[in-house]
Design an enzyme around this catalytic site. Sequence first.
Site, mmCIF file in Angstrom:
data_model
loop_
_atom_site.group_PDB
_atom_site.id
_atom_site.type_symbol
_atom_site.label_atom_id
_atom_site.label_comp_id
_atom_site.label_asym_id
_atom_site.label_seq_id
_atom_site.Cartn_x
_atom_site.Cartn_y
_atom_site.Cartn_z
ATOM 1 N N LYS A 119 28.955 2.282 40.178
ATOM 2 C CA LYS A 119 29.123 1.345 41.290
ATOM 3 C C LYS A 119 30.120 0.255 40.956
ATOM 4 C CE LYS A 119 24.845 1.880 43.889
ATOM 5 N NZ LYS A 119 23.651 1.197 44.438
ATOM 6 N N LYS A 201 25.044 17.102 45.267
ATOM 7 C CA LYS A 201 23.969 16.842 46.214
ATOM 8 C C LYS A 201 24.499 16.229 47.514
ATOM 9 C CE LYS A 201 19.984 14.109 45.748
ATOM 10 N NZ LYS A 201 18.939 13.444 44.934
ATOM 11 N N LYS A 204 23.617 10.507 51.387
ATOM 12 C CA LYS A 204 23.506 9.801 52.659
ATOM 13 C C LYS A 204 24.584 8.747 52.838
ATOM 14 C CE LYS A 204 19.961 6.151 52.299
ATOM 15 N NZ LYS A 204 20.614 5.210 51.384
#
Length: 337
Positions: A119, A201, A204
Amino acid sequence: MTSGTNRQRPVVLSGVQPSGRLTIGNYLGALKNWLPLHTEYDCHYMLVDLHSISVRQAPADRLERCYEFIALYIACGLDPDRNVLFVQSHVPAHSELAWILNCYTQYGELQRMTQFKDKSARHVDNVNAGLFCYPVLMAADILLYGAHRVPVGDDQRQHLELTRTVAQRFNREHGETFVVPETMTPPVGARIMGLQNPEAKMSKSEDAETNAIYLLDEPKRVERKIKRAVTDMDGGIRFDPDTKPGVSNLMSILSACTGDSFETIARDYDGKGYGTFKQAVADAVIAVLEPIQQHYTEIRADEEGLRGVLRAGAARASERAGGTMERVHHALGFIPA
Ligand code: TRP
């Protein structure tokens, strides 16, 4: 470890950030498996709005996501009478315990967190202290409720390991105060990958629109995305994630939607061509999403009702959290208030 009176059922707790949009991966891989857990566990599910401010997001968008996610959780079948549904910021003890645990977490431990490294590389202009201390707030979330089991994806395992380390360190220094939690991998949990990039994966928040199927995608859009999903040149329907990641992922989705095994799916569709197979996957996903979307529209329209659910959830959560904070204050030698 004392857990109070009449509280025999072990505690489950999980959290979701109100950012991005919930996908069928969130539903088929996680939420759906949580639905029966309340029979065995005292289940807590929360929106981690305090975590979400470690990355900038327009407040109006955050507010919308919070209503949307909680309404979707309920629409997917999480019953607020059987599960404690709440918002992190409604229980001030999260922030308080996070401060305390900051003092029991080493700088070097936080520096090693891969999510922090990722991040901070992605948000170079805003590497704030909250981003760095994010895992400590997560530890507070978990330890506050004496959670025994924490259902999380693989990307959160390192944070859970840190939570265990911090709990053990505190317990060693101050006596048994916290339950040392374990991750929970549901017995059946589909791992849904991206449609365009089936090696990773379905996410979202980071995916291109066409890589994910969102719970609120309308049927036509679902069909279009599945029709365009990446497959391969071999034409066969076999479950083999290494050599046929795209087809295997579509099989996982179909299997999670219908309950059919991979063998059954292979028998039904092998040799019929990817067009027919993809149509079957699209139909199955749409059949799962339609009732959820209908239910969602009703629930989302009643903001007062949703706030009532969250108020009741926060009251129940606060009760348990209060007991933990009392023990922590006592352990630290704070004068009883
Ligand atoms: N960090 C988690 C995620 O990004 C969300 C989260 C916050 C969480 N607190 C938690 C998950 C406590 C489980 C338990 O997915």
